[in-house]
Design a protein around this motif. Sequence first.
Motif, PDB file in Angstrom:
ATOM      1  N   LEU A 112       0.816  -1.213   0.000  1.00  0.00           N
ATOM      2  CA  LEU A 112       0.000   0.000   0.000  1.00  0.00           C
ATOM      3  C   LEU A 112       0.851   1.265   0.000  1.00  0.00           C
ATOM      4  O   LEU A 112       0.432   2.303  -0.526  1.00  0.00           O
ATOM      5  CB  LEU A 112      -0.954  -0.017   1.196  1.00  0.00           C
ATOM      6  N   LYS A 113       2.035   1.195   0.593  1.00  0.00           N
ATOM      7  CA  LYS A 113       2.925   2.358   0.549  1.00  0.00           C
ATOM      8  C   LYS A 113       3.329   2.674  -0.893  1.00  0.00           C
ATOM      9  O   LYS A 113       3.440   3.837  -1.280  1.00  0.00           O
ATOM     10  CB  LYS A 113       4.175   2.099   1.395  1.00  0.00           C
TER      11      LYS A 113
ATOM     12  N   PRO B 230      -1.066   2.960  -3.172  1.00  0.00           N
ATOM     13  CA  PRO B 230      -2.172   3.231  -2.248  1.00  0.00           C
ATOM     14  C   PRO B 230      -3.543   2.854  -2.795  1.00  0.00           C
ATOM     15  O   PRO B 230      -4.505   2.755  -2.022  1.00  0.00           O
ATOM     16  CB  PRO B 230      -2.072   4.742  -2.027  1.00  0.00           C
TER      17      PRO B 230
ATOM     18  N   THR C 195     -11.112   2.042   3.057  1.00  0.00           N
ATOM     19  CA  THR C 195     -10.230   2.444   1.957  1.00  0.00           C
ATOM     20  C   THR C 195     -10.489   1.577   0.730  1.00  0.00           C
ATOM     21  O   THR C 195     -10.626   2.078  -0.402  1.00  0.00           O
ATOM     22  CB  THR C 195      -8.763   2.324   2.380  1.00  0.00           C
TER      23      THR C 195
END
Length: 450
Positions: A62-63, A66, A94
């Motif tokens: 996710l970094k 995203p 999310t």
Amino acid sequence: MADDRELDRRSLLRGAAVVAGAAATMPLLGEAATAQPTGGDADALFKAGEFEQAARAYEEILKKDPKNVHAARQRGYIGLLSNRFREAESYLKTALGLAPGDKQTNQFLADCYTRQDKLSLAVPHWRATGDEVYARWFAAVRGEPYQIHGDTARLPWRGMDPFPLLEASVNGGPPKTFTFYTRVGWLGMSAKVAEEAGLTPVASQKIEYAGRTIWQYFGVLDSFTLGGIELRNVPVQWSKSDEEEPAGTHDGIIGTWVLYHFLTTVDYAGRSLILRRRTPETARKARADAVRAGAEPLPLWLAREHLLHSRGSVAGSGAQVVALDIGGTGEMAAAMSVETAKELRIRTDYDRPLESFAGGQPVVSYPCYPKEVRLGNATARHVYCYAGKSGGTGGFAPADTFAPAGTRAGSPTDYGFDVLAHFSHGFYKPYNVTLDFTDMNAYIARGKAA
């Protein structure tokens, strides 16, 4: 044809889950095209049951990306397995923002809110999964569900086999005989008991099950009394068949949705069910009692709204994810796939197949006798177990080991991680099992509970 969730609702009131070691699961992936999986290493860790390592791997994905729906959803799912609700909600929201139509994310969020008794928040997510029955059922619950009055209940069992039996009162009526089982979610009862209690259905459905037509009804019960504890405003289910039902040995079944509202001890050795309010004090006492009894804390994971898992081993396999099927019926200590039994070189008697039914479908299993099955310090050696035919391709733990109670044969039963075996009724008899749904630990100690 009814979907898996509809089939999951089929009546278990007659103790029909003979093969209790069933890998009840749900599809890992949603249907939205934007939710295709990435991150093979993270998925491999998750499949192996290394959930915390998988969580870190999904966070790394996710970094870098995203907008990766799969990683966000999986990271939320890991939080949900351990009842870390804020964490689960954050990642799942999310994922839903990125793919609003993703059914799997909606199902996880529905489960997340249901466990917190936020049923009104769960309703639109159940509806988004296509589960209109759950949506109507939970929308009919007004105010706080599962209101607890009283602090402690110790319920002696009237019998042990083929399943534990205890007494409870429905809407203040005379005692009725109930069993309990962690492979069932809701509080269920017979149509006769529901009628006597004056229940009115808020949702219903007609299903075909094992050659019979069954109507399932869903309502809200005013009061359910278990010894010194009364639950109010309780979602409840009952069923009625087109065939005349013989008088059963019990009037209903208590599922995990009731049990996870308490610090629950299933005291097989003492033949009682002990329910205590979930408070920091009761949790501390449970931990202290477990330590004195020599029980080590085991992780507790909750999947698909009500199915309990921890870590255990079979025949020297090493610690892996196993299912805790507590209550219910079954003379075996554990159940596993034929593939698992072969891989672990477990003595299996293929000359004596057991032909039975699970979830209304024919099931064939074979007696097997592992040298040891283990949960923490609790063990059983050379004890009677089952090895069942599965759709798996081999290995220690194909995730579709068996069709779960209420699931049609051949349907997907993979909720993303492998399950080595299912520890069942027969395993727990020398022990007491405490389930701490706050800190998400299980404690298995020999002898009667303190």
